[in-house]
Design a protein around this motif. Structure first.
Motif, short mmCIF file in Angstrom:
data_model
loop_
_atom_site.label_atom_id
_atom_site.label_comp_id
_atom_site.label_asym_id
_atom_site.label_seq_id
_atom_site.Cartn_x
_atom_site.Cartn_y
_atom_site.Cartn_z
N GLY A 1 -21.02 -40.85 23.43
CA GLY A 1 -19.68 -41.41 23.29
C GLY A 1 -18.59 -40.41 23.55
O GLY A 1 -18.81 -39.20 23.52
N LEU A 2 -17.43 -40.94 23.84
CA LEU A 2 -16.22 -40.16 24.05
C LEU A 2 -15.04 -40.87 23.42
O LEU A 2 -15.02 -42.11 23.37
CB LEU A 2 -15.92 -40.00 25.55
N ILE A 3 -14.07 -40.13 22.97
CA ILE A 3 -12.80 -40.69 22.52
C ILE A 3 -11.74 -40.18 23.47
O ILE A 3 -11.56 -38.96 23.60
CB ILE A 3 -12.48 -40.29 21.07
N LEU A 4 -11.06 -41.11 24.14
CA LEU A 4 -10.08 -40.75 25.17
C LEU A 4 -8.77 -41.47 24.93
O LEU A 4 -8.74 -42.54 24.33
CB LEU A 4 -10.63 -41.12 26.56
N PRO A 5 -7.66 -40.92 25.42
CA PRO A 5 -6.36 -41.54 25.21
C PRO A 5 -6.05 -42.68 26.18
O PRO A 5 -5.00 -43.29 26.09
CB PRO A 5 -5.39 -40.38 25.41
N PHE A 6 -6.94 -42.98 27.10
CA PHE A 6 -6.68 -44.02 28.09
C PHE A 6 -7.98 -44.73 28.46
O PHE A 6 -9.07 -44.24 28.18
CB PHE A 6 -6.05 -43.41 29.35
N CYS A 7 -7.86 -45.90 29.06
CA CYS A 7 -9.03 -46.67 29.48
C CYS A 7 -8.80 -47.10 30.93
O CYS A 7 -8.03 -48.02 31.19
CB CYS A 7 -9.20 -47.90 28.59
N ASN A 8 -9.42 -46.39 31.84
CA ASN A 8 -9.29 -46.71 33.25
C ASN A 8 -10.53 -46.19 33.99
O ASN A 8 -11.50 -45.76 33.37
CB ASN A 8 -7.99 -46.12 33.82
N THR A 9 -10.47 -46.23 35.30
CA THR A 9 -11.61 -45.79 36.10
C THR A 9 -11.93 -44.32 35.86
O THR A 9 -13.10 -43.93 35.79
CB THR A 9 -11.32 -46.03 37.60
N GLN A 10 -10.90 -43.50 35.73
CA GLN A 10 -11.12 -42.08 35.49
C GLN A 10 -11.83 -41.85 34.15
O GLN A 10 -12.73 -41.02 34.05
CB GLN A 10 -9.78 -41.34 35.50
N ALA A 11 -11.46 -42.62 33.13
CA ALA A 11 -12.11 -42.49 31.83
C ALA A 11 -13.58 -42.89 31.92
O ALA A 11 -14.45 -42.23 31.36
CB ALA A 11 -11.39 -43.35 30.79
N MET A 12 -13.86 -43.97 32.64
CA MET A 12 -15.26 -44.39 32.80
C MET A 12 -16.04 -43.36 33.60
O MET A 12 -17.22 -43.12 33.32
CB MET A 12 -15.32 -45.75 33.50
N SER A 13 -15.38 -42.70 34.56
CA SER A 13 -16.08 -41.67 35.33
C SER A 13 -16.39 -40.44 34.47
O SER A 13 -17.25 -39.64 34.82
CB SER A 13 -15.28 -41.27 36.57
N LEU A 14 -15.72 -40.28 33.36
CA LEU A 14 -16.07 -39.23 32.39
C LEU A 14 -17.20 -39.70 31.47
O LEU A 14 -18.05 -38.91 31.06
CB LEU A 14 -14.85 -38.86 31.55
N HIS A 15 -17.19 -40.98 31.15
CA HIS A 15 -18.19 -41.52 30.23
C HIS A 15 -19.59 -41.62 30.86
O HIS A 15 -20.59 -41.34 30.19
CB HIS A 15 -17.74 -42.89 29.74
N LEU A 16 -19.66 -41.98 32.11
CA LEU A 16 -20.98 -42.15 32.75
C LEU A 16 -21.80 -40.86 32.78
O LEU A 16 -22.98 -40.88 32.45
CB LEU A 16 -20.81 -42.73 34.15
N PRO A 17 -21.20 -39.71 33.15
CA PRO A 17 -22.00 -38.47 33.07
C PRO A 17 -22.42 -38.12 31.64
O PRO A 17 -23.50 -37.57 31.42
CB PRO A 17 -21.06 -37.39 33.63
N GLU A 18 -21.59 -38.49 30.67
CA GLU A 18 -21.95 -38.26 29.26
C GLU A 18 -23.20 -39.07 28.90
O GLU A 18 -24.11 -38.58 28.25
CB GLU A 18 -20.77 -38.66 28.36
N MET A 19 -23.24 -40.31 29.36
CA MET A 19 -24.43 -41.14 29.14
C MET A 19 -25.62 -40.55 29.88
O MET A 19 -26.73 -40.49 29.35
CB MET A 19 -24.18 -42.57 29.63
#
Length: 132
Positions: free
Chosen positions: A96-114
């Motif tokens: 998981g991640l906690i981010l200040p925004f929800c967009n494509t860039q945020a998802m591109s950070l979340h996928l490598p975390e997964m």
């Protein structure tokens, strides 16, 4: 990348990801296709992903007599964050991640975390809600 995204497009609207009573046949068929394309013995990890908004909601209520219009000042500052989370219940793992925004860039950070949480040599399948 060892992560396949399934946004629910292969599932019928009334089907779920699990079997029973004719439900979930779309997911089982897709998983069989994925397994057939992988080398024999490759483990498949099924992940469930979701994102949620948490934060301050600027609503202020004030009790008053019916018909009156009392002032109800609001705090115009807002603080919020988005929680991106994914779990693999079968292996009791999560990312998981906690981010200040929800967009494509945020998802591109979340996928490598997964992807980092998936065992080396395994193949990850992520089920996501069908939004938008």
């Amino acid at each position: 990348m060892r992560l396949l995204l399934n946004r629910g497009k292969t599932l019928h609207q009334n089907e779920g990801p699990f079997g029973g009573g004719g439900r979930g046949r779309g997911f089982a068929a897709e998983q069989a296709k994925i397994k057939a394309a992988l080398p024999r013995g490759t483990p498949i990890e099924v992940w469930f992903q979701h994102e949620a908004l948490i934060g301050q909601e600027n609503k202020k209520r004030r009790w008053a007599k019916r018909g009156s219009q009392p002032s109800a000042p609001k705090d115009q500052r807002t603080k919020s964050a988005y929680i991106f989370g994914a779990i693999c219940p079968e292996l009791s793992k999560g990312a998981g991640l906690i981010l200040p925004f929800c967009n494509t860039q945020a998802m591109s950070l979340h996928l490598p975390e997964m992807s980092r949480a998936i065992e080396p040599g395994a193949h990850g399948v992520a089920l996501m809600e069908k939004v938008g």
